[in-house]
Enzyme design. Structure first.
Site, PDB file in Angstrom:
ATOM      1  N   ALA A   1     -33.490  36.918  90.667  1.00 51.26           N
ATOM      2  CA  ALA A   1     -32.046  36.961  90.945  1.00 51.26           C
ATOM      3  C   ALA A   1     -31.285  35.983  90.057  1.00 51.26           C
ATOM      4  O   ALA A   1     -30.250  35.456  90.436  1.00 51.26           O
ATOM      5  CB  ALA A   1     -31.803  36.638  92.409  1.00 51.26           C
TER       6      ALA A   1
ATOM      7  N   ARG B   1     -22.788  42.873  83.529  1.00 51.46           N
ATOM      8  CA  ARG B   1     -22.169  44.183  83.653  1.00 51.46           C
ATOM      9  C   ARG B   1     -21.334  44.343  84.926  1.00 51.46           C
ATOM     10  O   ARG B   1     -20.554  45.270  85.054  1.00 51.46           O
ATOM     11  CB  ARG B   1     -23.259  45.271  83.566  1.00 51.46           C
TER      12      ARG B   1
HETATM   13  C1  UD1 Z   1     -35.120  46.080  84.392  1.00 56.28           C
HETATM   14  C2  UD1 Z   1     -36.451  46.489  83.729  1.00 56.28           C
HETATM   15  C3  UD1 Z   1     -36.442  47.994  83.527  1.00 56.28           C
HETATM   16  C4  UD1 Z   1     -36.235  48.707  84.870  1.00 56.28           C
HETATM   17  C5  UD1 Z   1     -34.981  48.183  85.585  1.00 56.28           C
HETATM   18  C6  UD1 Z   1     -34.983  48.712  86.999  1.00 56.28           C
HETATM   19  C7  UD1 Z   1     -37.078  44.581  82.353  1.00 56.28           C
HETATM   20  C8  UD1 Z   1     -37.222  44.074  80.957  1.00 56.28           C
HETATM   21  N1  UD1 Z   1     -36.599  45.808  82.465  1.00 56.28           N
HETATM   22  O1  UD1 Z   1     -34.073  46.425  83.481  1.00 56.28           O
HETATM   23  O2  UD1 Z   1     -37.675  48.424  82.968  1.00 56.28           O
HETATM   24  O3  UD1 Z   1     -36.142  50.094  84.667  1.00 56.28           O
HETATM   25  O4  UD1 Z   1     -34.988  46.754  85.650  1.00 56.28           O
HETATM   26  O5  UD1 Z   1     -33.803  48.395  87.672  1.00 56.28           O
HETATM   27  O6  UD1 Z   1     -37.431  43.891  83.288  1.00 56.28           O
HETATM   28  N2  UD1 Z   1     -33.412  38.413  85.585  1.00 56.28           N
HETATM   29  C9  UD1 Z   1     -33.591  37.059  85.745  1.00 56.28           C
HETATM   30  N3  UD1 Z   1     -33.570  36.277  84.623  1.00 56.28           N
HETATM   31  C10 UD1 Z   1     -33.385  36.774  83.380  1.00 56.28           C
HETATM   32  C11 UD1 Z   1     -33.193  38.161  83.244  1.00 56.28           C
HETATM   33  C12 UD1 Z   1     -33.216  38.964  84.353  1.00 56.28           C
HETATM   34  O7  UD1 Z   1     -33.769  36.573  86.848  1.00 56.28           O
HETATM   35  O8  UD1 Z   1     -33.405  35.982  82.436  1.00 56.28           O
HETATM   36  C13 UD1 Z   1     -33.457  39.267  86.776  1.00 56.28           C
HETATM   37  C14 UD1 Z   1     -32.130  39.960  87.075  1.00 56.28           C
HETATM   38  O9  UD1 Z   1     -31.353  39.163  87.954  1.00 56.28           O
HETATM   39  C15 UD1 Z   1     -32.586  41.263  87.705  1.00 56.28           C
HETATM   40  C16 UD1 Z   1     -33.955  41.518  87.096  1.00 56.28           C
HETATM   41  O10 UD1 Z   1     -34.378  40.298  86.553  1.00 56.28           O
HETATM   42  O11 UD1 Z   1     -32.731  41.153  89.098  1.00 56.28           O
HETATM   43  C17 UD1 Z   1     -33.914  42.587  86.021  1.00 56.28           C
HETATM   44  O12 UD1 Z   1     -32.997  42.208  85.006  1.00 56.28           O
HETATM   45  P1  UD1 Z   1     -31.901  43.212  84.447  1.00 56.28           P
HETATM   46  O13 UD1 Z   1     -31.179  42.549  83.345  1.00 56.28           O
HETATM   47  O14 UD1 Z   1     -31.103  43.766  85.559  1.00 56.28           O
HETATM   48  O15 UD1 Z   1     -32.853  44.332  83.837  1.00 56.28           O
HETATM   49  P2  UD1 Z   1     -32.574  45.863  83.631  1.00 56.28           P
HETATM   50  O16 UD1 Z   1     -31.916  46.048  82.322  1.00 56.28           O
HETATM   51  O17 UD1 Z   1     -31.937  46.456  84.815  1.00 56.28           O
HETATM   52 CA    CA Z   2     -31.128  45.708  86.655  1.00 50.84          CA
END
Ligand code: UD1
Ligand code: CA
Length: 454
Positions: free
Chosen positions: A10, A16
């Site tokens: 989280a 976005r």
């Molecule tokens: C991610 C998945 C994707 C999947 C999708 C499903 C990855 C690389 N990709 O993409 O394959 O289909 O979720 O919904 O994981 N987060 C952190 N720290 C960070 C980056 C992200 O805690 O540095 C957390 C975000 O808060 C989120 C999750 O990781 O809860 C996923 O990150 P997000 O940027 O939403 O990835 P998606 O592009 O949705």
């Molecule tokens: Ca996501």
């Protein structure tokens, strides 16, 4: 069942959403996204739930506060300094679970799961297939933005992210739902992940092919329902509409009439009894139960309240109140916190109650404010009656006994006690207690004079 722990991601920037509120605190059917996730896993009794939060974002404290106030108590927090990607986020939890030998479920905090049975099937599958990782996939109509499941000879091979996918990969509609079950090979895999992709991020999804490279089994469970992540407000709205449709269909199936499903909002947790009719424009917020044979009409808002059978609510605002059977409220009344409205009461238009108990069969038909009051049975509160309960510093109580008749436009200066069967003349300002069975008048006498002598 094998023991397990959970990591919820989280810390992402949630760019976005274009919001100062963290993405996982945006509400779906009245409950923050992360609340959905926490509730679905806490029922399964994990050893610990570790939530990864962003260290530098002050709004992370709102997530921590929300979760600390929930009734789930085995939640722990770790912090990610900079948002270098989902694998980097998971890495922050390594200190807590490095030597843990149960399943490690990883769930993206922006994926509200409505059915926790998929988590059980992930863990079962991991064991049954002797895998080091099982991921939850989902077939969706529009796979844009998701990681795609790449298979070879029908078996999971790797995940490719939207931005890194080629044209034919982009056509695949089986996606990574963002829910995974790992064993402790997770930590070794994570230490190898490189940010070799367009976003220059450490992708958790790369752990899949890395683990395969260790010679370990990797596998897949496909969800029966579409599982969607929420990245922007359009997806939040779509999820809301999905839940709403599910709720409304369920109510219709169970004997509730909803005249116009498009113009109502009904929280997923609402309980509504048979033959109750919900008119267009009604908003039923969280924690509401409405019994059978009620009518709820236009532009009424109800939250944290109970409504007994046979009651009719029209164009009214009801919060934190208990309304018993065959009560009529409105149009245009405001029933506030601590109001207990007993059977057969009638509250008409433009009236407000707060911390008030109204006895059976009593009536407040027009334009009154009744606050901090205890009113007996069969009382008639005349139009424009006010309980003057506040002196600028403290609130005071008004008590009215049964079968009393309060004339129109009476001011009751609290604290004040009115006995049973008292008759108060219209226009009176009552400053002292009135014993039972008395008539009281407290207004200046009308004088009639000739105009020319004025
Ligand atoms: C991610 C998945 C994707 C999947 C999708 C499903 C990855 C690389 N990709 O993409 O394959 O289909 O979720 O919904 O994981 N987060 C952190 N720290 C960070 C980056 C992200 O805690 O540095 C957390 C975000 O808060 C989120 C999750 O990781 O809860 C996923 O990150 P997000 O940027 O939403 O990835 P998606 O592009 O949705
Ligand atoms: Ca996501």
């Amino acid at each position: 069942m094998e023991h397990f722990s959970v990591i919820i991601l989280a810390a992402g920037n949630g760019t976005r959403m274009k919001s100062s509120l963290p993405k996982v605190m945006h509400k779906l059917s009245g409950k923050p996204l992360i609340g959905w996730t926490i509730e679905s896993i806490s029922d399964l009794n994990p050893d610990v739930i570790i939530v990864v939060l962003a260290a530098k974002r002050s709004s992370s404290s709102t997530i921590k506060e929300y979760l600390s106030n929930s009734n789930v108590n085995n939640i722990d927090f770790v912090y990610q300094n900079d948002q270098f990607g989902s694998a980097h986020a998971v890495m922050q939890a390594e200190v807590k679970l490095k030597n843990y030998d149960g399943c490690i479920l990883i769930i993206n905090g922006d994926v509200p799961l409505f059915d926790n049975s998929v988590l059980l099937s992930l863990m079962k599958n991991n064991k049954k297939t002797n895998s080091s990782v099982t991921i939850l996939s989902s077939k969706v109509k529009n796979p844009f933005g998701y990681g795609r499941i790449i298979k070879k000879n029908g078996f999971l091979e790797r995940i490719v992210e939207e931005k890194d996918a080629n044209l034919s990969e982009k056509r695949i509609n089986e996606i990574n739902s963002g829910v995974y079950c790992f064993d402790k090979n997770l930590w070794k895999a994570i230490s190898i992940i490189k940010p070799n992709n367009i976003k220059n991020e450490y992708y958790l999804t790369d752990a899949i092919s890395i683990i395969k490279g260790f010679g370990k089994n990797i596998s897949l469970v496909t969800s029966k329902h579409e599982i969607k992540g929420i990245n922007n407000r359009i997806e939040l709205l779509q999820a809301e509409l999905l839940l709403k449709t599910k709720k409304i269909n369920n109510l219709l199936d169970n004997g509730v009439t909803i005249i116009d499903s498009l113009s109502v909002y009904i929280s997923i947790d609402a309980k509504i009894g048979v033959d109750t009719v919900i008119y267009p424009g009604v908003f039923i917020d969280i924690n509401v139960s409405i019994s059978k044979n009620c009518i709820i009409k236009g532009a009424s808002y109800i939250i944290n309240s109970k409504i007994g059978s046979g009651s009719i609510i029209s164009y009214s605002y009801i919060e934190n109140a208990i309304i018993k059977k065959n009560v009529t409220i409105g149009p245009f009344s405001h029933i506030r916190h601590g109001s207990i409205i007993n059977n057969n009461v009638k509250i008409g238009n433009f009236s407000e109650t707060k911390k008030t108990i109204l006895g059976k069969n009593s009536k407040i038909s027009h334009l009154s404010y009744i606050g901090d009051a205890k009113i007996g049975e069969n009382v008639n509160v005349g139009a424009g009656t006010i309980t003057c309960n506040y002196d600028g510093k403290k609130k005071y109580i008004t008590t009215i006994g049964s079968k009393s008749f309060i004339g129109s436009n009476v001011n009751l200066i609290a604290p004040v006690k009115i006995g049973d069967e008292v008759l108060i003349a219209a226009g009176s300002t009552i400053t002292n207690d009135v014993p039972s069975h008395k008539f009281v008048i407290a207004r200046t006498k009308q004088k009639i004079k000739n105009r020319k002598n004025l």
